[in-house]
Scaffold this motif. Structure first.
Motif, short mmCIF file in Angstrom:
data_model
loop_
_atom_site.label_atom_id
_atom_site.label_comp_id
_atom_site.label_asym_id
_atom_site.label_seq_id
_atom_site.Cartn_x
_atom_site.Cartn_y
_atom_site.Cartn_z
N ALA A 93 -9.87 5.91 -11.75
CA ALA A 93 -9.30 4.62 -12.12
C ALA A 93 -7.78 4.62 -11.93
CB ALA A 93 -9.67 4.25 -13.55
N MET A 94 -7.13 5.71 -12.31
CA MET A 94 -5.68 5.82 -12.15
C MET A 94 -5.30 5.84 -10.67
SD MET A 94 -4.82 8.44 -15.29
CE MET A 94 -3.32 8.98 -14.55
N ILE A 95 -6.06 6.57 -9.87
CA ILE A 95 -5.77 6.65 -8.43
C ILE A 95 -5.95 5.29 -7.78
CG2 ILE A 95 -6.58 7.61 -6.24
CD1 ILE A 95 -7.21 10.21 -7.82
N ILE A 96 -7.05 4.62 -8.10
CA ILE A 96 -7.31 3.30 -7.53
C ILE A 96 -6.24 2.31 -7.98
CG2 ILE A 96 -8.90 1.34 -7.58
CD1 ILE A 96 -11.19 3.45 -7.60
N SER A 97 -5.85 2.39 -9.23
CA SER A 97 -4.81 1.51 -9.75
C SER A 97 -3.49 1.73 -9.02
CB SER A 97 -4.64 1.75 -11.25
OG SER A 97 -3.58 1.00 -11.74
N ALA A 98 -3.14 2.98 -8.78
CA ALA A 98 -1.90 3.30 -8.07
C ALA A 98 -1.94 2.77 -6.63
CB ALA A 98 -1.66 4.80 -8.07
N VAL A 99 -3.07 2.95 -5.96
CA VAL A 99 -3.20 2.48 -4.59
C VAL A 99 -3.10 0.96 -4.53
CG1 VAL A 99 -4.81 2.28 -2.64
CG2 VAL A 99 -4.50 4.49 -3.77
N VAL A 100 -3.77 0.27 -5.43
CA VAL A 100 -3.73 -1.19 -5.46
C VAL A 100 -2.31 -1.67 -5.75
CG1 VAL A 100 -4.52 -3.22 -6.76
CG2 VAL A 100 -6.16 -1.48 -6.04
N THR A 101 -1.63 -1.01 -6.65
CA THR A 101 -0.25 -1.39 -6.97
C THR A 101 0.66 -1.22 -5.76
OG1 THR A 101 -0.57 -0.76 -9.28
CG2 THR A 101 1.70 -0.90 -8.50
N ILE A 102 0.51 -0.12 -5.06
CA ILE A 102 1.33 0.13 -3.86
C ILE A 102 1.04 -0.91 -2.79
CG2 ILE A 102 1.70 1.74 -1.95
CD1 ILE A 102 1.30 4.00 -4.04
N LEU A 103 -0.23 -1.22 -2.56
CA LEU A 103 -0.59 -2.24 -1.58
C LEU A 103 -0.03 -3.61 -1.97
CD1 LEU A 103 -4.27 -1.29 -0.72
CD2 LEU A 103 -2.26 -1.05 0.75
N PHE A 104 -0.15 -3.96 -3.24
CA PHE A 104 0.38 -5.23 -3.71
C PHE A 104 1.89 -5.30 -3.49
CE2 PHE A 104 2.40 -7.80 -6.99
CZ PHE A 104 1.79 -9.02 -6.77
N ASP A 105 2.60 -4.23 -3.82
CA ASP A 105 4.06 -4.19 -3.63
C ASP A 105 4.43 -4.33 -2.16
OD1 ASP A 105 4.51 -3.97 -6.32
OD2 ASP A 105 4.84 -1.79 -6.28
N MET A 106 3.67 -3.68 -1.28
CA MET A 106 3.95 -3.78 0.15
C MET A 106 3.75 -5.21 0.66
SD MET A 106 2.25 -0.21 1.50
CE MET A 106 2.15 -0.79 3.16
N ILE A 107 2.66 -5.83 0.25
CA ILE A 107 2.37 -7.20 0.68
C ILE A 107 3.41 -8.16 0.11
CG2 ILE A 107 0.72 -9.09 0.46
CD1 ILE A 107 -1.49 -6.89 0.54
N TYR A 108 3.73 -8.01 -1.15
CA TYR A 108 4.71 -8.89 -1.80
C TYR A 108 6.08 -8.76 -1.14
CZ TYR A 108 7.42 -11.24 -5.36
OH TYR A 108 8.26 -12.10 -6.01
N SER A 109 6.51 -7.54 -0.85
CA SER A 109 7.82 -7.36 -0.23
C SER A 109 7.84 -7.93 1.18
CB SER A 109 8.23 -5.89 -0.22
OG SER A 109 7.39 -5.13 0.61
N LYS A 110 6.74 -7.84 1.90
CA LYS A 110 6.67 -8.43 3.25
C LYS A 110 6.77 -9.95 3.16
CE LYS A 110 4.13 -8.45 7.55
NZ LYS A 110 5.33 -8.44 8.33
#
Length: 59
Positions: A6-23
């Motif tokens: 759950a922690m790993i998936i949460s971290a990956v989702v957070t990183i993806l969200f940050d990448m999309i948001y910054s783009k």
């Protein structure tokens, strides 16, 4: 073990969200810059870049 996944998936989702948001934010800033440039050209009486012919670009 499920908490680790759950922690790993949460971290990956957070990183993806940050990448999309910054783009998206970067694209907005670029659009604002183009708008400001076109407005400046319009005030100077020159053609806006989004209205120029492709043949005129090299001139």
């Amino acid at each position: 073990m499920i908490y680790v996944w759950a922690m790993i998936i949460s971290a990956v989702v957070t990183i993806l969200f940050d990448m999309i948001y910054s783009k998206i934010q970067h694209e907005r800033e670029v659009e604002k810059s183009w708008q400001a440039l076109n407005d400046q050209l319009e005030r100077e009486g020159r053609s806006r870049l989004d209205q120029m012919d492709r043949e005129d670009e090299g001139k």
